[in-house]
Design a protein around this motif. Structure first.
Motif, PDB file in Angstrom:
ATOM      1  N   GLY A 146      51.370  35.665  33.815  1.00 60.46           N
ATOM      2  CA  GLY A 146      51.875  35.231  35.112  1.00 60.46           C
ATOM      3  C   GLY A 146      51.546  33.779  35.381  1.00 60.46           C
ATOM      4  N   ASN A 147      51.647  33.404  36.655  1.00 60.89           N
ATOM      5  CA  ASN A 147      51.418  32.021  37.050  1.00 60.89           C
ATOM      6  C   ASN A 147      49.945  31.643  36.879  1.00 60.89           C
ATOM      7  OD1 ASN A 147      54.123  31.817  37.793  1.00 60.89           O
ATOM      8  ND2 ASN A 147      53.694  32.521  39.888  1.00 60.89           N
ATOM      9  N   GLU A 148      49.745  30.351  36.611  1.00 59.37           N
ATOM     10  CA  GLU A 148      48.371  29.857  36.458  1.00 59.37           C
ATOM     11  C   GLU A 148      47.659  29.873  37.803  1.00 59.37           C
ATOM     12  OE1 GLU A 148      46.050  25.903  34.689  1.00 59.37           O
ATOM     13  OE2 GLU A 148      48.244  25.980  34.833  1.00 59.37           O
ATOM     14  N   ARG A 149      46.414  30.317  37.797  1.00 60.20           N
ATOM     15  CA  ARG A 149      45.632  30.443  39.029  1.00 60.20           C
ATOM     16  C   ARG A 149      44.400  29.540  38.942  1.00 60.20           C
ATOM     17  NH1 ARG A 149      47.938  35.325  37.859  1.00 60.20           N
ATOM     18  NH2 ARG A 149      48.755  36.571  39.606  1.00 60.20           N
ATOM     19  N   GLN A 150      44.567  28.296  39.412  1.00 59.40           N
ATOM     20  CA  GLN A 150      43.458  27.341  39.367  1.00 59.40           C
ATOM     21  C   GLN A 150      42.332  27.776  40.300  1.00 59.40           C
ATOM     22  OE1 GLN A 150      42.743  24.729  37.579  1.00 59.40           O
ATOM     23  NE2 GLN A 150      44.643  24.385  36.444  1.00 59.40           N
ATOM     24  N   ASN A 151      42.682  28.335  41.474  1.00 58.16           N
ATOM     25  CA  ASN A 151      41.640  28.702  42.431  1.00 58.16           C
ATOM     26  C   ASN A 151      40.778  29.846  41.915  1.00 58.16           C
ATOM     27  OD1 ASN A 151      43.859  30.434  42.583  1.00 58.16           O
ATOM     28  ND2 ASN A 151      43.370  31.051  44.686  1.00 58.16           N
ATOM     29  N   VAL A 152      41.293  30.655  40.982  1.00 57.69           N
ATOM     30  CA  VAL A 152      40.500  31.751  40.415  1.00 57.69           C
ATOM     31  C   VAL A 152      39.565  31.226  39.340  1.00 57.69           C
ATOM     32  CG1 VAL A 152      40.603  34.008  39.303  1.00 57.69           C
ATOM     33  CG2 VAL A 152      42.393  33.334  40.906  1.00 57.69           C
ATOM     34  N   ASN A 153      40.060  30.331  38.506  1.00 55.09           N
ATOM     35  CA  ASN A 153      39.237  29.807  37.415  1.00 55.09           C
ATOM     36  C   ASN A 153      38.088  28.952  37.926  1.00 55.09           C
ATOM     37  OD1 ASN A 153      38.733  29.724  34.624  1.00 55.09           O
ATOM     38  ND2 ASN A 153      39.721  27.731  34.432  1.00 55.09           N
ATOM     39  N   PHE A 154      38.275  28.320  39.093  1.00 55.96           N
ATOM     40  CA  PHE A 154      37.215  27.496  39.685  1.00 55.96           C
ATOM     41  C   PHE A 154      36.752  28.125  40.993  1.00 55.96           C
ATOM     42  CE2 PHE A 154      39.830  24.570  37.152  1.00 55.96           C
ATOM     43  CZ  PHE A 154      38.866  24.109  36.282  1.00 55.96           C
ATOM     44  N   GLY A 155      36.514  29.427  40.933  1.00 57.15           N
ATOM     45  CA  GLY A 155      36.031  30.155  42.095  1.00 57.15           C
ATOM     46  C   GLY A 155      35.032  31.212  41.678  1.00 57.15           C
ATOM     47  N   GLY A 156      34.733  32.114  42.618  1.00 56.61           N
ATOM     48  CA  GLY A 156      33.744  33.156  42.349  1.00 56.61           C
ATOM     49  C   GLY A 156      34.291  34.546  42.576  1.00 56.61           C
ATOM     50  N   LYS A 157      35.599  34.748  42.284  1.00 63.58           N
ATOM     51  CA  LYS A 157      36.215  36.061  42.491  1.00 63.58           C
ATOM     52  C   LYS A 157      36.857  36.538  41.194  1.00 63.58           C
ATOM     53  CE  LYS A 157      37.103  35.045  47.358  1.00 63.58           C
ATOM     54  NZ  LYS A 157      38.124  34.956  48.437  1.00 63.58           N
ATOM     55  N   ILE A 158      36.909  37.872  41.043  1.00 60.13           N
ATOM     56  CA  ILE A 158      37.441  38.481  39.835  1.00 60.13           C
ATOM     57  C   ILE A 158      38.725  39.244  40.163  1.00 60.13           C
ATOM     58  CG2 ILE A 158      35.165  38.639  38.780  1.00 60.13           C
ATOM     59  CD1 ILE A 158      35.084  41.580  39.571  1.00 60.13           C
ATOM     60  N   ILE A 159      39.443  39.663  39.123  1.00 61.17           N
ATOM     61  CA  ILE A 159      40.675  40.435  39.280  1.00 61.17           C
ATOM     62  C   ILE A 159      40.483  41.771  38.572  1.00 61.17           C
ATOM     63  CG2 ILE A 159      43.139  40.518  38.771  1.00 61.17           C
ATOM     64  CD1 ILE A 159      43.216  37.519  39.008  1.00 61.17           C
ATOM     65  N   LEU A 160      40.594  42.862  39.349  1.00 60.83           N
ATOM     66  CA  LEU A 160      40.366  44.215  38.845  1.00 60.83           C
ATOM     67  C   LEU A 160      41.697  44.969  38.711  1.00 60.83           C
ATOM     68  CD1 LEU A 160      37.230  45.152  40.997  1.00 60.83           C
ATOM     69  CD2 LEU A 160      37.269  44.805  38.516  1.00 60.83           C
ATOM     70  N   PRO A 161      41.717  46.101  38.004  1.00 59.33           N
ATOM     71  CA  PRO A 161      42.940  46.914  37.899  1.00 59.33           C
ATOM     72  C   PRO A 161      43.180  47.731  39.169  1.00 59.33           C
ATOM     73  CG  PRO A 161      41.166  47.894  36.627  1.00 59.33           C
ATOM     74  CD  PRO A 161      40.654  46.573  37.103  1.00 59.33           C
ATOM     75  N   PRO A 162      44.410  48.243  39.360  1.00 60.12           N
ATOM     76  CA  PRO A 162      44.709  49.031  40.572  1.00 60.12           C
ATOM     77  C   PRO A 162      43.859  50.292  40.721  1.00 60.12           C
ATOM     78  CG  PRO A 162      46.731  48.346  39.470  1.00 60.12           C
ATOM     79  CD  PRO A 162      45.608  48.009  38.547  1.00 60.12           C
ATOM     80  N   SER A 163      43.439  50.885  39.615  1.00 68.32           N
ATOM     81  CA  SER A 163      42.617  52.099  39.713  1.00 68.32           C
ATOM     82  C   SER A 163      41.286  51.819  40.393  1.00 68.32           C
ATOM     83  CB  SER A 163      42.371  52.682  38.318  1.00 68.32           C
ATOM     84  OG  SER A 163      41.692  51.726  37.490  1.00 68.32           O
ATOM     85  N   ALA A 164      40.787  50.600  40.269  1.00 69.12           N
ATOM     86  CA  ALA A 164      39.525  50.252  40.936  1.00 69.12           C
ATOM     87  C   ALA A 164      39.702  50.262  42.448  1.00 69.12           C
ATOM     88  CB  ALA A 164      39.049  48.879  40.466  1.00 69.12           C
TER      89      ALA A 164
END
Length: 317
Positions: A35-53
């Motif tokens: 998908g689209n590049e996410r600069q705010n995620v790479n230079f932040g303190g948050k993660i991306i989890l799956p929908p089951s979580a």
């Protein structure tokens, strides 16, 4: 038959306090996510989890903000993070690059993620890892804007922020309340900056009047002053030969005798108002050896007193 309210009344709908969210995922950096590049995620303190979580967290009634402890059980390293989205592939979690470095993780390694409850932070002391951070004109404003992408801060972590297409690493030295990690969501956080790594404080200048008014102190290498102390050059490139006698004569002829003993500056001239000084004694016009001299056509005026203009004062020849 019992409805949902009856189950709650008998305790069947209550959450077990011993239950929590604990899962193992394969970790990957955010840059590998489709998908689209996410600069705010790479230079932040948050993660991306799956929908089951998300479904499991909802069933456990985990309240906002959802904070997690991330642990590398093999290397015994840990950190904390918030969650941004639940759109990752099942069995995967995407982390910022700096977080994978902190946890000593490689692509595809297993990581343990469980929900955590952290106190609201009131103070953090940070240390930039390069002196380039001092080039930022307003570092507090830059850091305040960068911390909007963070939900937690963990003592000992080296986070990364991006400003003007340049990456800056910042070490979290201390957090308050004294804890392994703090939450910075909707809280007033006091930030203290430690000197960057490699920074050497310049010695303060002498507190003298010359420094305050930015005047260099006069040199006292010699009591006399002479013009043309430098060396000359010829057009053909050959060196100019100057005899020592010529230098001494020039220095003697051009020196000023009225100098202060300690400073190489001319003595002040206290002249009455309206009087000019031309560098030599002015002999009044019409006098020679104390005697008046008749005006002839061969006498030329070399000094004069300023008086209102009158046509009768001067004659042309």
């Amino acid at each position: 038959q019992y409805g949902y309210d009856e189950f709650e009344q008998f305790g069947f709908g209550l959450q077990n306090p011993n239950r929590g969210f604990v899962e193992m995922y394969r970790c990957y950096p955010v840059i590998m996510m489709q998908g689209n590049e996410r600069q705010n995620v790479n230079f932040g303190g948050k993660i991306i989890l799956p929908p089951s979580a998300l479904a499991k967290l909802a069933s456990l009634n985990i309240v906002y903000p959802m904070l997690f402890e991330l642990r590398n059980t093999v290397k015994q390293r840990h950190s904390h993070a918030g969650v941004l989205e639940f759109i990752a592939e099942e069995g995967r979690v995407y982390l910022p690059h700096w977080m994978m470095q902190t946890l000593l993780l490689e692509d595809g390694d297993l990581i343990e993620i469980k929900n955590a409850s952290l106190p609201l932070g009131s103070f953090v002391r940070i240390q930039p890892q390069t002196v380039d951070f001092l080039d930022i004109s307003d570092p507090k404003a830059v850091l305040e804007n960068a911390l909007r992408n963070f939900s937690t801060l963990t003592q000992g972590d080296i986070i990364q922020i991006n400003y003007n297409s340049k990456i800056y690493e910042i070490l979290v030295l201390e957090v308050k309340p004294l804890n392994n990690g703090i939450s910075i969501v909707e809280t007033d956080l006091e930030v203290d900056f430690a000197p960057p790594v490699g920074y050497v404080e310049k010695p303060l200048p002498k507190n003298t009047m010359a420094n305050k008014i930015k005047i260099s102190e006069p040199s006292i290498e010699s009591k006399g002053w002479s013009a043309f102390r430098g060396s000359g050059q010829r057009l053909n490139g050959k060196a100019v030969k100057v005899s020592s006698a010529a230098i001494s004569n020039s220095s003697a002829n051009s020196s000023i005798d009225n100098l202060n003993e300690n400073e190489n500056i001319p003595a002040p001239l206290n002249l009455p108002f309206g009087k000019l000084f031309f560098g030599y004694e002015v002999v009044p016009f019409g006098e020679k050896n104390g005697k008046k001299q008749e005006i002839t056509d061969d006498v030329y005026i070399i000094a004069c007193t300023i008086v209102p203009w009158r046509e009768s004062n001067f004659t042309t020849s």
